[in-house]
Design a protein around this motif. Structure first.
Motif, PDB file in Angstrom:
ATOM      1  N   ILE A  13       0.841  -1.205   0.000  1.00  0.00           N
ATOM      2  CA  ILE A  13       0.000   0.000   0.000  1.00  0.00           C
ATOM      3  C   ILE A  13       0.874   1.253   0.000  1.00  0.00           C
ATOM      4  O   ILE A  13       0.665   2.179  -0.774  1.00  0.00           O
ATOM      5  N   LYS A  14       1.894   1.229   0.830  1.00  0.00           N
ATOM      6  CA  LYS A  14       2.801   2.386   0.901  1.00  0.00           C
ATOM      7  C   LYS A  14       3.450   2.654  -0.460  1.00  0.00           C
ATOM      8  O   LYS A  14       3.519   3.804  -0.910  1.00  0.00           O
ATOM      9  N   GLU A  15       3.901   1.588  -1.120  1.00  0.00           N
ATOM     10  CA  GLU A  15       4.562   1.759  -2.419  1.00  0.00           C
ATOM     11  C   GLU A  15       3.592   2.336  -3.447  1.00  0.00           C
ATOM     12  O   GLU A  15       3.969   3.156  -4.279  1.00  0.00           O
ATOM     13  N   PHE A  16       2.331   1.901  -3.375  1.00  0.00           N
ATOM     14  CA  PHE A  16       1.344   2.436  -4.319  1.00  0.00           C
ATOM     15  C   PHE A  16       1.069   3.912  -4.045  1.00  0.00           C
ATOM     16  O   PHE A  16       0.835   4.683  -4.971  1.00  0.00           O
TER      17      PHE A  16
ATOM     18  N   SER B  90      12.835  10.402   9.236  1.00  0.00           N
ATOM     19  CA  SER B  90      12.643   8.987   8.970  1.00  0.00           C
ATOM     20  C   SER B  90      11.260   8.638   8.455  1.00  0.00           C
ATOM     21  O   SER B  90      10.921   7.481   8.329  1.00  0.00           O
ATOM     22  N   LEU B  91      10.441   9.653   8.155  1.00  0.00           N
ATOM     23  CA  LEU B  91       9.105   9.355   7.628  1.00  0.00           C
ATOM     24  C   LEU B  91       9.066   9.638   6.125  1.00  0.00           C
ATOM     25  O   LEU B  91       9.990  10.197   5.565  1.00  0.00           O
ATOM     26  N   TYR B  92       7.947   9.243   5.505  1.00  0.00           N
ATOM     27  CA  TYR B  92       7.813   9.452   4.067  1.00  0.00           C
ATOM     28  C   TYR B  92       7.087  10.759   3.812  1.00  0.00           C
ATOM     29  O   TYR B  92       5.947  10.941   4.228  1.00  0.00           O
ATOM     30  N   ASN B  93       7.764  11.651   3.116  1.00  0.00           N
ATOM     31  CA  ASN B  93       7.243  12.990   2.875  1.00  0.00           C
ATOM     32  C   ASN B  93       5.967  13.027   2.065  1.00  0.00           C
ATOM     33  O   ASN B  93       5.159  13.922   2.226  1.00  0.00           O
ATOM     34  N   ASP B  94       5.799  12.057   1.164  1.00  0.00           N
ATOM     35  CA  ASP B  94       4.631  12.112   0.291  1.00  0.00           C
ATOM     36  C   ASP B  94       3.431  11.384   0.895  1.00  0.00           C
ATOM     37  O   ASP B  94       2.373  11.325   0.276  1.00  0.00           O
ATOM     38  N   LEU B  95       3.617  10.820   2.103  1.00  0.00           N
ATOM     39  CA  LEU B  95       2.480  10.201   2.781  1.00  0.00           C
ATOM     40  C   LEU B  95       1.881  11.212   3.762  1.00  0.00           C
ATOM     41  O   LEU B  95       2.585  12.100   4.241  1.00  0.00           O
ATOM     42  N   THR B  96       0.607  11.041   4.077  1.00  0.00           N
ATOM     43  CA  THR B  96       0.002  11.933   5.065  1.00  0.00           C
ATOM     44  C   THR B  96       0.412  11.473   6.460  1.00  0.00           C
ATOM     45  O   THR B  96       1.010  10.408   6.629  1.00  0.00           O
ATOM     46  N   VAL B  97       0.093  12.314   7.456  1.00  0.00           N
ATOM     47  CA  VAL B  97       0.389  11.989   8.849  1.00  0.00           C
ATOM     48  C   VAL B  97      -0.179  10.602   9.175  1.00  0.00           C
ATOM     49  O   VAL B  97       0.515   9.726   9.690  1.00  0.00           O
ATOM     50  N   ARG B  98      -1.440  10.417   8.822  1.00  0.00           N
ATOM     51  CA  ARG B  98      -2.106   9.164   9.143  1.00  0.00           C
ATOM     52  C   ARG B  98      -1.487   7.986   8.398  1.00  0.00           C
ATOM     53  O   ARG B  98      -1.233   6.931   8.983  1.00  0.00           O
ATOM     54  N   GLN B  99      -1.223   8.183   7.104  1.00  0.00           N
ATOM     55  CA  GLN B  99      -0.646   7.087   6.308  1.00  0.00           C
ATOM     56  C   GLN B  99       0.707   6.654   6.868  1.00  0.00           C
ATOM     57  O   GLN B  99       1.012   5.468   6.939  1.00  0.00           O
ATOM     58  N   ASN B 100       1.511   7.631   7.282  1.00  0.00           N
ATOM     59  CA  ASN B 100       2.804   7.308   7.872  1.00  0.00           C
ATOM     60  C   ASN B 100       2.638   6.481   9.142  1.00  0.00           C
ATOM     61  O   ASN B 100       3.327   5.483   9.348  1.00  0.00           O
ATOM     62  N   LEU B 101       1.718   6.926  10.003  1.00  0.00           N
ATOM     63  CA  LEU B 101       1.526   6.230  11.275  1.00  0.00           C
ATOM     64  C   LEU B 101       0.947   4.838  11.048  1.00  0.00           C
ATOM     65  O   LEU B 101       1.352   3.876  11.702  1.00  0.00           O
ATOM     66  N   VAL B 102      -0.004   4.728  10.114  1.00  0.00           N
ATOM     67  CA  VAL B 102      -0.584   3.420   9.831  1.00  0.00           C
ATOM     68  C   VAL B 102       0.510   2.470   9.335  1.00  0.00           C
ATOM     69  O   VAL B 102       0.607   1.321   9.773  1.00  0.00           O
ATOM     70  N   PHE B 103       1.377   2.980   8.438  1.00  0.00           N
ATOM     71  CA  PHE B 103       2.444   2.116   7.930  1.00  0.00           C
ATOM     72  C   PHE B 103       3.350   1.649   9.070  1.00  0.00           C
ATOM     73  O   PHE B 103       3.673   0.461   9.169  1.00  0.00           O
ATOM     74  N   SER B 104       3.736   2.579   9.952  1.00  0.00           N
ATOM     75  CA  SER B 104       4.575   2.196  11.097  1.00  0.00           C
ATOM     76  C   SER B 104       3.875   1.148  11.943  1.00  0.00           C
ATOM     77  O   SER B 104       4.461   0.136  12.322  1.00  0.00           O
ATOM     78  N   GLY B 105       2.590   1.404  12.241  1.00  0.00           N
ATOM     79  CA  GLY B 105       1.836   0.486  13.091  1.00  0.00           C
ATOM     80  C   GLY B 105       1.752  -0.898  12.478  1.00  0.00           C
ATOM     81  O   GLY B 105       1.991  -1.909  13.151  1.00  0.00           O
ATOM     82  N   ARG B 106       1.438  -0.954  11.179  1.00  0.00           N
ATOM     83  CA  ARG B 106       1.349  -2.253  10.492  1.00  0.00           C
ATOM     84  C   ARG B 106       2.701  -2.953  10.458  1.00  0.00           C
ATOM     85  O   ARG B 106       2.784  -4.173  10.571  1.00  0.00           O
ATOM     86  N   ALA B 107       3.760  -2.153  10.287  1.00  0.00           N
ATOM     87  CA  ALA B 107       5.099  -2.749  10.242  1.00  0.00           C
ATOM     88  C   ALA B 107       5.371  -3.494  11.548  1.00  0.00           C
ATOM     89  O   ALA B 107       6.039  -4.517  11.558  1.00  0.00           O
ATOM     90  N   TYR B 108       4.833  -2.968  12.662  1.00  0.00           N
ATOM     91  CA  TYR B 108       5.052  -3.626  13.951  1.00  0.00           C
ATOM     92  C   TYR B 108       3.917  -4.582  14.297  1.00  0.00           C
ATOM     93  O   TYR B 108       3.808  -5.048  15.426  1.00  0.00           O
TER      94      TYR B 108
END
Lengths: 377, 317
Positions: A13-16, B90-108
């Motif tokens: 999802i992130k990559e997309f 260390s976050l992704y600039n093109d993601l929103t605040v929420r998208q960044n946090l969701v990605f971190s949360g899912r990663a863990y």
């Protein structure tokens, strides 16, 4: 296991999201590819005509005029000017304004009509543009041979109907109209597919390295394999969609047939894509930024291109290069694409290429997977 | 794990790059729930040390144990239990605040419900309520740092590693950031933070000074001040700071004043000398002779910056 799938899914999802915010890149690859295909297809779908040619007619006889008119009628040449001296021909050839020049000697008519005459013509060709030169030569040769036959008949005092000689009946298989487009557009399609996968794969890690986020990703519980899978899925999906769109375009716009099995073609294309993906990921992991990755893609892509038979048939290359071609996945994949699409070939005919592609896919896939995993750990 | 238990043990940790020794036999221990400050100038080996502790870099020699795990051997075993905020954003600039946090949360591996709860908590903690859908690149520096910290603690790690987390952030945002660190520390989260801001170092429970790859001092800020400061600090409030510094330094160079250091401290001047109270007359005389007027002079508690500059000076001599 579910945790792993959830993690990989989050990465996909992130990559997309990255692809969506950098939407111009996939759009460029698709639209640029489509435009390239259209251009190549249209430019090569017509026979070669209108080559600019100059004639220096030193004879100015009915015979020489007849020859010039016959040349004009082939439509290969554009003969709107006649010149008086060699100097003009020399200058124009040098400036690239003409592709060919015909010099008719002063005694052309005389030699032609004499019983034992030896008529001669001089044709100058611009070898710097070899394709145009070859076509000019072919057209002139055909014309002169016909002319020569006419003279022979006349000298023998016979009519054309009196002589029933050897009449070759030509039939071209797989590309009946000898359309260049049937040859060039599949090659262009292969080129586009290769560059699309290479580029997207090459950006996966190099982008995160450049932004400094790769390090953060590596300290999360993601295993290296999960990272590779998560990053590969979007590349494969986008490239495959790209391929399907371009294949449909080639099929409908240039009437490139798909005579064989489409599912087989798609399956083998996927295997080919995995091999190219492996190369792209290796490029990505050894590059420290996106620029480096892009330049490496250019180098690898164009070397590969040489072995697809796009520029020159592999069979006519030196033995060493022919050997190299055997380990280039795109070489085998192009043979499969042409085989299935144009010849309607199946596995019984294509198995050597299929076997080579599968082996190459496995070897390149495994080696690059190991390489990238080690680099990530 | 009991309170005050040791969470990180580094022993003889060394990293060589070709002939250059970036980290040279570093030893330290970090206790649970403390804010451990790793202090040093740029290029002194702070980041290299952190990267070895995270298992991103193989040490040349020595060992490091994090939460009882030998990181060099099994770097994967601690990942679920630690958080990391790298020096670069260390976050992704093109993601929103929420998208960044969701990605971190899912990663863990956070489940839906837990993720939503933690997300709400972190958004509130970093003061980003209502801006969940803003692109990260549109946030100001201070917010981004707090968001990065939020992403690093989303999965409730036992230790957080922060590599120069406040570099390039304005003082107010730095203060807010340290408030967050105190809150975490109060919840028994261990915080390992590198910095080269001296005022931040004062906020740490325990400090280690690293210079050219070696730890030159460690202890609580008070201990370090007591142990390393070979003198008192006289703070002068001058009318013309440049004049004052020049007059005192030239007197020091001529050997007329037995002071160790004269430094500019904002608009103030700090004079460091053993028993500085006995030299007040001489200092006054020097300044009067040079016609530099002084509004006020007081002997103060040394700050860590005074200590650091004094100890660096001794190193150089």
């Amino acid at each position: 296991m579910w945790k792993r799938i959830a993690r990989v899914n989050a990465l996909v999802i992130k990559e997309f999201i990255h692809l969506r915010s950098d939407w111009w890149l996939p759009a460029f690859m698709l639209i640029g590819g489509a435009m390239e295909l259209l251009l190549i297809g249209w430019a090569t779908s017509r026979p070669i005509t209108n080559l600019p040619m100059l004639v220096l007619d030193q004879d100015r006889s009915p015979q020489s005029r007849k020859l010039i008119i016959a040349l004009e009628n082939t439509e290969t040449f554009n003969l709107d000017t006649q010149v008086e001296d060699m100097q003009t021909i020399h200058d124009r050839l040098e400036r690239g304004q003409i592709n060919a020049a015909l010099i008719i000697p002063p005694d052309f008519d005389q030699q032609l009509t004499a019983a034992d005459g030896q008529a001669a013509l001089q044709l100058l060709l611009n070898g710097a543009e070899s394709m145009a030169a070859t076509n000019a030569l072919r057209a002139t040769e055909g014309l002169v041979r016909e002319l020569g036959l006419g003279i022979t008949l006349k000298r023998l005092g016979m009519e054309a109907d009196d002589l029933s000689g050897f009449d070759p009946s030509l039939r071209v298989w797989f590309n009946e109209k000898l359309s260049e487009a049937l040859y060039t557009t599949p090659a262009e399609l292969g080129l586009m597919l290769e560059f699309t996968i290479l580029l997207f794969a090459a950006l996966t890690f190099s982008r995160e390295k450049e932004l400094g986020t790769l390090e953060s990703l590596l300290v999360t519980p993601f295993s290296s394999l999960e990272i590779i899978i998560g990053k590969s899925i979007p590349v494969i999906l986008v490239s495959f969609a790209d391929f399907l769109i371009l294949l449909a375009m080639v099929h409908f716009a240039f009437e490139v047939p798909i005579r064989g099995s489409l599912p087989l073609l798609l399956l083998l294309t996927l295997i080919y894509m995995l091999a190219v993906l492996g190369i792209g990921l290796v490029i990505s992991i050894i590059s420290s930024n996106q620029h480096q990755a892009f330049l490496l893609v250019m180098i690898v892509g164009f070397v590969d291109l040489m072995f697809t038979g796009y520029a020159a048939p592999v069979e006519s290359m030196p033995a060493f290069l022919q050997l190299v071609a055997q380990v280039v996945p795109s070489h085998h994949w192009m043979a499969i694409l042409r085989g299935i699409a144009l010849k309607g070939a199946d596995l019984s005919a294509l198995w050597p290429n299929v076997l080579a592609l599968v082996i190459l896919g496995l070897v390149i896939g495994t080696v690059s997977l190991r390489f990238v995993r080690r680099a990530l750990e | 794990m009991p309170a005050n238990a040791t969470t990180i043990i580094a022993q003889g940790l060394t990293k060589q790059f070709d002939s250059f020794t970036a980290v040279d036999g570093v030893d330290f221990k970090v206790r649970r729930g403390e804010i451990f400050g790793f202090l040093g100038p740029n290029g002194s080996g702070k980041t290299t040390t952190i990267r070895m502790m995270l298992g991103l870099l193989q040490p040349t020699a020595g060992s490091v144990e994090v939460l009882g795990v030998n990181v060099i051997k099994d770097p994967g075993d601690i990942r679920q239990r630690i958080g990391y905020m790298s020096q670069r954003f260390s976050l992704y600039n093109d993601l929103t605040v929420r998208q960044n946090l969701v990605f971190s949360g899912r990663a863990y591996g956070l489940g839906n419900q837990e993720l939503e709860e933690r997300l709400r908590f972190v958004v509130r903690l970093s003061g980003l309520e209502g801006r969940e859908n803003a692109r990260t690149r549109d946030l100001a520096g201070g917010w981004r740092q707090r968001l990065a910290l939020g992403a690093a603690i989303l999965h409730q790690p036992e230790i957080v590693f922060l590599d120069e987390p406040t570099a390039g952030v304005d003082p107010l945002s730095r203060r807010a950031f340290w408030e967050l660190l105190y809150q975490l520390s109060a919840q028994q989260v261990t915080i390992f933070v590198t910095t080269h801001y001296m005022d931040e170092a004062e906020h740490c429970h325990h400090l280690a000074f690293i210079q050219r790859g070696k730890i030159i001092a460690h202890g609580s800020p008070e201990q370090i001040k007591a142990e390393m400061m070979s003198g008192d600090v006289l703070e002068i409030e001058p009318q013309d700071a440049t004049c004052t510094v020049e007059a005192l330094r030239s007197a020091q160079a001529r050997g007329e004043l037995p002071v160790l250091e004269v430094t500019l401290y904002g608009s103030l001047v700090h004079v460091i000398a053993p028993q500085v109270d006995q030299h007040l007359g001489a200092i006054n005389a020097t300044l009067t002779a040079a016609d530099c007027r002084v509004a006020n002079m007081t002997i103060i508690e040394p700050s860590l910056e005074d200590v650091f500059i004094a100890s660096m000076r001794e190193e150089q001599i």
